[in-house]
Design an enzyme around this catalytic site. Sequence first.
Site, PDB file in Angstrom:
ATOM      1  CG  HIS A   1      -2.408   0.693   0.854  1.00 44.09           C
ATOM      2  ND1 HIS A   1      -3.249   0.489   1.573  1.00 44.09           N
ATOM      3  CD2 HIS A   1      -2.781   1.483   0.066  1.00 44.09           C
ATOM      4  CE1 HIS A   1      -4.627   1.142   0.843  1.00 44.09           C
ATOM      5  NE2 HIS A   1      -4.026   1.604  -0.249  1.00 44.09           N
TER       6      HIS A   1
ATOM      7  CG  ASP B   1      -5.828  -0.249   4.888  1.00 43.09           C
ATOM      8  OD1 ASP B   1      -5.668  -1.189   5.529  1.00 43.09           O
ATOM      9  OD2 ASP B   1      -4.974   0.557   4.284  1.00 43.09           O
TER      10      ASP B   1
ATOM     11  CG  HIS C   1      -3.735  -1.532   9.177  1.00 43.27           C
ATOM     12  ND1 HIS C   1      -3.898  -2.469   8.100  1.00 43.27           N
ATOM     13  CD2 HIS C   1      -3.198  -2.429  10.070  1.00 43.27           C
ATOM     14  CE1 HIS C   1      -3.720  -3.732   8.630  1.00 43.27           C
ATOM     15  NE2 HIS C   1      -3.295  -3.468   9.832  1.00 43.27           N
TER      16      HIS C   1
ATOM     17  CG  ASP D   1      -2.139   2.247   5.686  1.00 44.95           C
ATOM     18  OD1 ASP D   1      -1.873   1.555   6.601  1.00 44.95           O
ATOM     19  OD2 ASP D   1      -2.589   1.797   4.536  1.00 44.95           O
TER      20      ASP D   1
ATOM     21  CG  HIS E   1       2.841  -1.733   4.713  1.00 40.40           C
ATOM     22  ND1 HIS E   1       2.451  -3.092   4.530  1.00 40.40           N
ATOM     23  CD2 HIS E   1       3.350  -1.240   5.840  1.00 40.40           C
ATOM     24  CE1 HIS E   1       2.426  -3.578   5.421  1.00 40.40           C
ATOM     25  NE2 HIS E   1       2.958  -2.670   6.281  1.00 40.40           N
TER      26      HIS E   1
ATOM     27  CG  ASP F   1      -4.560  -3.090   2.401  1.00 43.99           C
ATOM     28  OD1 ASP F   1      -4.842  -4.268   2.382  1.00 43.99           O
ATOM     29  OD2 ASP F   1      -3.666  -2.460   3.168  1.00 43.99           O
TER      30      ASP F   1
ATOM     31  CG  ASP G   1      -5.278  -5.082   5.325  1.00 41.72           C
ATOM     32  OD1 ASP G   1      -6.136  -4.163   5.429  1.00 41.72           O
ATOM     33  OD2 ASP G   1      -4.215  -4.553   5.517  1.00 41.72           O
TER      34      ASP G   1
ATOM     35  CD  GLU H   1      -0.163  -4.331   1.869  1.00 36.34           C
ATOM     36  OE1 GLU H   1       0.471  -4.988   2.112  1.00 36.34           O
ATOM     37  OE2 GLU H   1       0.522  -2.978   2.118  1.00 36.34           O
TER      38      GLU H   1
END
Length: 310
Positions: A99, A126, A128, A130, A143, A229, A231, A274
């Site tokens: 990412h 996402d 996260h 980030d 990332h 992403d 995830d 990712e």
Amino acid sequence: MTNRNVSLIGVPTDVGAGVRGASMGPEALRVAGLGRAIAAFGVDVLDCGNLSGPNNPELPAVNGFRHLAEVAAWNTILHEAVYAELHGGRLPIMMGGDHCLAIGSISAVARYCRETGKKLRILWFDAHADLNTATMTPSGNIHGMPVACLCGHGPETLTRIGGHVPAMLPCDIRQVGIRSVDEGEKTFLRELGVEVFDMRYIDEVGMRAVMEQALAGVDENTHLHVSLDVDFLDPTIAPGVGTTVRGGPTYREAELCMEMIADTEQLASLDIVELNPALDHRNMTAELAVDLVESLFGKSTLMRMHRHTT
């Protein structure tokens, strides 16, 4: 969708990640039939192949950043590739890769919007936020820093890609599905005023209400960029990622997100990041990503009437 010309850009690198393997993501998406799936909607699909950049040196962090020179090189190369496709009237799909690459793709999109007078809206799916910086992250993995860099908080080699600092404003982005935020990031998110729809909020109000809020204000003059992403998804359905976090959206919740984006007809650029085939089971995460992209391009169970609001 108004743009019927799509360019696939492979970015096979994991220099920004803590776990190797995302460099194989572009090929996994090709094997899962991404190009064919999009072409089935009557779209002209051009696979531009893979960009070339420095190898992953697998070194520890220096002054809070791992592989800063390599990350900067990859993002500079990607920035120019995405910018060129946008100016060619095409919709670029960046096949990552980790990412950190959103620094290159989104800085190119933001540059294009400044030049054309388009309003930028980024939907960041996402687990996260980030939004780390060198002083917040123990790992130094970049990332975890792209949103901070795009908002002008980071090393100049990254914040100045595209020639404008900051590349975007915090009000340009909506984050959906967040469920893992470092302590420093929590404070920074509040200070910057980033609009975050975390999993608790999604549980409380439902994904439809979240997406209505995330898409509020999107109109015909909006360039809608999706940064996906994988995830973002619950790891029970998407195990092929290096940073799994339990408690993510279900398959149907994720599909609803993409279907509601398709309803706006304003999708103009896309990141898929990712995806780590080394951690996947029979390419199921790549195949799920392709399913979601199909929904972005208009796949639905029924032929629906679009409801345009004023």
